[in-house]
Design an enzyme around this catalytic site. Structure first.
Site, PDB file in Angstrom:
ATOM      1  N   THR A  66       1.061  -1.201  -0.107  1.00 27.45           N
ATOM      2  CA  THR A  66       0.149   0.579   0.283  1.00 27.45           C
ATOM      3  C   THR A  66       0.841   1.530   0.036  1.00 27.45           C
ATOM      4  O   THR A  66       0.791   2.591  -0.784  1.00 27.45           O
ATOM      5  CB  THR A  66      -0.676  -0.017   1.402  1.00 27.45           C
ATOM      6  N   HIS A 111       7.464   2.645  -0.615  1.00 22.87           N
ATOM      7  CA  HIS A 111       8.838   2.833  -1.339  1.00 22.87           C
ATOM      8  C   HIS A 111       9.091   1.205  -0.190  1.00 22.87           C
ATOM      9  O   HIS A 111       8.714   0.875   0.840  1.00 22.87           O
ATOM     10  CB  HIS A 111       8.029   4.514   0.391  1.00 22.87           C
ATOM     11  N   HIS A 164       9.987  -1.071   1.797  1.00 15.33           N
ATOM     12  CA  HIS A 164      10.081  -1.516   3.285  1.00 15.33           C
ATOM     13  C   HIS A 164      10.065  -3.074   3.532  1.00 15.33           C
ATOM     14  O   HIS A 164       8.907  -3.733   3.429  1.00 15.33           O
ATOM     15  CB  HIS A 164       9.103  -0.747   3.863  1.00 15.33           C
TER      16      HIS A 164
END
Ligand code: 5GP
Ligand code: ZN
Length: 113
Positions: free
Chosen positions: A94, A97, A99
């Site tokens: 969602t 970037h 992670h």
């Protein structure tokens, strides 16, 4: 990426509960924890996802895993935890970037669903 949530968190422009920081990496508590311990570890540079890892940027990913091992040792859950990285819409990503979710403090189930 000026409009990226995690770029802003890494720069301190949006507050977060910081767990660890160095020149390359930022780690903070997930706002919606899925386990008693739920930490997100991100590169400070914007990489979209695991699918965008290349020979040029893979160094920071290796470093992220060193940091994960260090956090697990410091927080006392080296014996058992889970690392997850969702990729793309179908993978459940969602925030676009890169992670790594680090989940600990409860028994994990498999398959994750
Ligand atoms: P994804 O769904 O992309 O794999 O993971 C994104 C994660 O970021 C989710 O677990 C979500 O709870 C977390 N998250 C979204 N917005 C924020 C925020 O503003 N602060 C923090 N600390 N976590 C966030
Ligand atoms: Zn970003």
């Amino acid at each position: 990426m000026s409009d990226c949530l995690f770029c802003k968190i890494a720069k301190g422009e949006i507050p977060s509960s910081k767990v660890y920081e160095d020149e390359q990496v930022f780690a903070f508590l997930d706002i919606d924890p899925q386990a008693p311990k739920h930490i997100l570890v991100i590169p400070k540079t914007h990489i979209q996802s695991v699918a965008a890892v290349t020979p040029e940027n893979a160094g920071v990913v290796a470093h992220i895993f060193e940091v994960i091992a260090r956090i697990a040792a410091e927080q006392g859950f080296s014996e058992g935890f889970r690392v997850v990285s969702n990729v793309g819409e179908q993978g459940g990503q969602t925030v676009h970037h890169l992670h790594f979710h680090v989940l600990a403090g409860r028994d994990m189930t498999w398959p994750p669903g």
